[in-house]
Design a protein around this motif. Structure first.
Motif, PDB file in Angstrom:
ATOM      1  N   SER A  17       0.831  -1.294  -0.029  1.00 21.56           N
ATOM      2  CA  SER A  17      -0.088   0.017   0.092  1.00 21.56           C
ATOM      3  C   SER A  17       0.892   1.213  -0.113  1.00 21.56           C
ATOM      4  O   SER A  17       0.413   2.311  -0.714  1.00 21.56           O
ATOM      5  CB  SER A  17      -1.087   0.051   1.305  1.00 21.56           C
ATOM      6  N   VAL A  18       1.968   1.271   0.903  1.00 18.62           N
ATOM      7  CA  VAL A  18       2.828   2.402   1.019  1.00 18.62           C
ATOM      8  C   VAL A  18       3.533   2.428  -0.330  1.00 18.62           C
ATOM      9  O   VAL A  18       3.598   3.778  -0.960  1.00 18.62           O
ATOM     10  CB  VAL A  18       3.844   2.121   1.980  1.00 18.62           C
ATOM     11  N   VAL A  19       3.882   1.503  -1.047  1.00 23.83           N
ATOM     12  CA  VAL A  19       4.672   1.607  -2.153  1.00 23.83           C
ATOM     13  C   VAL A  19       3.683   2.183  -3.410  1.00 23.83           C
ATOM     14  O   VAL A  19       4.202   3.085  -4.149  1.00 23.83           O
ATOM     15  CB  VAL A  19       5.189   0.373  -2.727  1.00 23.83           C
ATOM     16  N   TYR A  20       2.351   1.725  -3.288  1.00 21.02           N
ATOM     17  CA  TYR A  20       1.606   2.180  -4.452  1.00 21.02           C
ATOM     18  C   TYR A  20       1.143   3.545  -4.131  1.00 21.02           C
ATOM     19  O   TYR A  20       1.340   4.526  -5.186  1.00 21.02           O
ATOM     20  CB  TYR A  20       0.344   1.389  -4.192  1.00 21.02           C
ATOM     21  N   LEU A  21       1.064   4.067  -3.008  1.00 23.86           N
ATOM     22  CA  LEU A  21       0.767   5.556  -2.961  1.00 23.86           C
ATOM     23  C   LEU A  21       1.859   6.315  -3.228  1.00 23.86           C
ATOM     24  O   LEU A  21       1.712   7.406  -3.918  1.00 23.86           O
ATOM     25  CB  LEU A  21       0.365   5.584  -1.363  1.00 23.86           C
ATOM     26  N   PHE A  22       3.157   6.039  -2.743  1.00 24.39           N
ATOM     27  CA  PHE A  22       4.293   6.916  -3.065  1.00 24.39           C
ATOM     28  C   PHE A  22       4.617   6.889  -4.686  1.00 24.39           C
ATOM     29  O   PHE A  22       4.838   7.806  -5.277  1.00 24.39           O
ATOM     30  CB  PHE A  22       5.581   6.469  -2.157  1.00 24.39           C
ATOM     31  N   GLY A  23       4.390   5.435  -5.429  1.00 25.12           N
ATOM     32  CA  GLY A  23       4.933   5.420  -6.577  1.00 25.12           C
ATOM     33  C   GLY A  23       3.806   6.063  -7.362  1.00 25.12           C
ATOM     34  O   GLY A  23       4.270   6.708  -8.438  1.00 25.12           O
ATOM     35  N   TYR A  24       2.452   6.194  -6.873  1.00 21.60           N
ATOM     36  CA  TYR A  24       1.498   6.713  -7.773  1.00 21.60           C
ATOM     37  C   TYR A  24       1.588   8.132  -7.809  1.00 21.60           C
ATOM     38  O   TYR A  24       1.598   8.764  -8.653  1.00 21.60           O
ATOM     39  CB  TYR A  24       0.155   6.302  -7.363  1.00 21.60           C
ATOM     40  N   ARG A  25       1.798   8.785  -6.543  1.00 19.72           N
ATOM     41  CA  ARG A  25       2.003  10.244  -6.476  1.00 19.72           C
ATOM     42  C   ARG A  25       3.300  10.751  -7.286  1.00 19.72           C
ATOM     43  O   ARG A  25       3.213  11.530  -7.850  1.00 19.72           O
ATOM     44  CB  ARG A  25       2.195  10.599  -5.077  1.00 19.72           C
ATOM     45  N   LYS A  26       4.498   9.690  -7.196  1.00 18.24           N
ATOM     46  CA  LYS A  26       5.487  10.367  -7.882  1.00 18.24           C
ATOM     47  C   LYS A  26       5.445  10.289  -9.502  1.00 18.24           C
ATOM     48  O   LYS A  26       5.764  11.249 -10.219  1.00 18.24           O
ATOM     49  CB  LYS A  26       6.663   9.134  -7.752  1.00 18.24           C
ATOM     50  N   ASN A  27       4.677   9.391 -10.037  1.00 20.84           N
ATOM     51  CA  ASN A  27       4.365   9.199 -11.263  1.00 20.84           C
ATOM     52  C   ASN A  27       3.630  10.403 -12.029  1.00 20.84           C
ATOM     53  O   ASN A  27       3.697  11.094 -13.029  1.00 20.84           O
ATOM     54  CB  ASN A  27       3.826   8.018 -11.878  1.00 20.84           C
ATOM     55  N   VAL A  28       2.434  10.614 -10.972  1.00 22.33           N
ATOM     56  CA  VAL A  28       1.589  11.790 -11.367  1.00 22.33           C
ATOM     57  C   VAL A  28       2.387  13.143 -11.586  1.00 22.33           C
ATOM     58  O   VAL A  28       2.124  13.899 -12.377  1.00 22.33           O
ATOM     59  CB  VAL A  28       0.457  12.108 -10.503  1.00 22.33           C
ATOM     60  N   LYS A  29       3.263  13.309 -10.579  1.00 22.28           N
ATOM     61  CA  LYS A  29       3.985  14.542 -10.384  1.00 22.28           C
ATOM     62  C   LYS A  29       4.922  14.595 -11.515  1.00 22.28           C
ATOM     63  O   LYS A  29       5.142  15.486 -12.395  1.00 22.28           O
ATOM     64  CB  LYS A  29       4.854  14.487  -9.333  1.00 22.28           C
ATOM     65  N   LEU A  30       5.522  13.411 -12.087  1.00 22.49           N
ATOM     66  CA  LEU A  30       6.450  13.519 -13.344  1.00 22.49           C
ATOM     67  C   LEU A  30       5.731  13.599 -14.425  1.00 22.49           C
ATOM     68  O   LEU A  30       6.180  14.506 -15.573  1.00 22.49           O
ATOM     69  CB  LEU A  30       7.166  11.923 -13.348  1.00 22.49           C
ATOM     70  N   MET A  31       4.477  13.093 -14.513  1.00 26.99           N
ATOM     71  CA  MET A  31       3.768  13.178 -15.822  1.00 26.99           C
ATOM     72  C   MET A  31       3.523  14.709 -15.903  1.00 26.99           C
ATOM     73  O   MET A  31       3.264  15.464 -17.071  1.00 26.99           O
ATOM     74  CB  MET A  31       2.343  12.445 -15.947  1.00 26.99           C
ATOM     75  N   LYS A  32       3.029  15.463 -14.966  1.00 29.54           N
ATOM     76  CA  LYS A  32       2.518  16.831 -15.026  1.00 29.54           C
ATOM     77  C   LYS A  32       3.957  17.638 -15.388  1.00 29.54           C
ATOM     78  O   LYS A  32       3.636  18.814 -16.039  1.00 29.54           O
ATOM     79  CB  LYS A  32       2.100  17.412 -13.667  1.00 29.54           C
ATOM     80  N   GLU A  33       5.026  17.461 -14.668  1.00 27.10           N
ATOM     81  CA  GLU A  33       6.280  18.205 -14.891  1.00 27.10           C
ATOM     82  C   GLU A  33       6.634  18.172 -16.347  1.00 27.10           C
ATOM     83  O   GLU A  33       7.330  18.979 -16.744  1.00 27.10           O
ATOM     84  CB  GLU A  33       7.233  17.847 -13.833  1.00 27.10           C
ATOM     85  N   ILE A  34       6.715  16.851 -16.836  1.00 25.59           N
ATOM     86  CA  ILE A  34       7.259  16.420 -18.188  1.00 25.59           C
ATOM     87  C   ILE A  34       6.286  17.176 -19.258  1.00 25.59           C
ATOM     88  O   ILE A  34       6.786  17.813 -20.272  1.00 25.59           O
ATOM     89  CB  ILE A  34       7.351  14.953 -18.464  1.00 25.59           C
TER      90      ILE A  34
END
Length: 211
Positions: A17-34
């Motif tokens: 659950s922790v990996v999913y939460l942090f990984g999901y947020r990281k990918n969302v952040k990367l997509m927006k920034e890119i």
């Protein structure tokens, strides 16, 4: 089922659950920034995004002055998947950004410059590789493979590659079939400002060579 096994299952579930939460947020952040970096560097008149698998990346079409169009394909590693993480470290998995500059003028010859990586993990497939001439060069502690037909772009492109930040660079190609300048960038995560500067430079190169 004993308390010991129940406790182990709870711990495993918590980690997933922790990996999913942090990984999901990281990918969302990367997509927006890119996406922001691409729009700032390309300055499109219009753009259309198609998102892939939730947070695994996107495909984008940009209407940009001086080009028929520019397309981008972002593929992110599934950081939200705890089961993938061990394979990521074993296979040196990285995020990949492919940018295709569709030219208004025809490209004269095919050309590729590929940054070599350990074990050739990121070596691109080039279907007519056997028909192209091949050279290997080294500079800035990096080794590159050059594939070409008759050297029309070699000197200009080599000077260009020597002048840019090579941290993200993987493959630059000029293809005659669809008149495209193709760029592949890879990383474990892109810095917004570095990416914006690099994409701007590739855009200017494409305009300079074919206008």
């Amino acid at each position: 089922m004993s308390f010991k096994y129940i406790f182990i299952l709870i711990i495993i579930s918590f980690i997933i659950s922790v990996v999913y939460l942090f990984g999901y947020r990281k990918n969302v952040k990367l997509m927006k920034e890119i996406a922001q970096a691409l729009e700032k560097s390309l300055k499109p008149k219009d753009q259309l995004y198609t998102y892939l698998g939730g947070v695994l990346g996107f495909s984008a079409d940009y209407k940009v002055e001086g080009f028929k169009k520019i397309t981008a394909n972002l593929r992110l590693i599934p950081r939200q998947s705890a089961l993938y993480l061990p394979f990521m470290f074993l296979t040196s998995g990285k995020d990949s950004l492919q940018i295709l500059f569709w030219l208004n003028k025809p490209a004269k010859e095919e050309f590729h410059i590929i940054k070599k990586s350990p074990l050739n993990l990121h070596k691109p497939k080039i279907f007519n590789r056997d028909k192209l001439k091949k050279e290997t060069i080294k500079f800035n502690n990096n080794e590159f493979e050059i594939l070409y037909e008759n050297e029309p772009y070699n000197k200009k492109l080599m000077k260009f590659i020597e002048s840019i930040d090579l941290e993200y660079f993987n493959h630059l190609a000029i293809t005659t079939e669809n008149n495209i300048v193709y760029v592949n960038l890879i990383s474990y995560g892109f810095d917004n400002k570095k990416l914006e500067k690099l994409v701007t430079t590739f855009k200017e190169l494409s305009l300079k060579l074919f206008t």
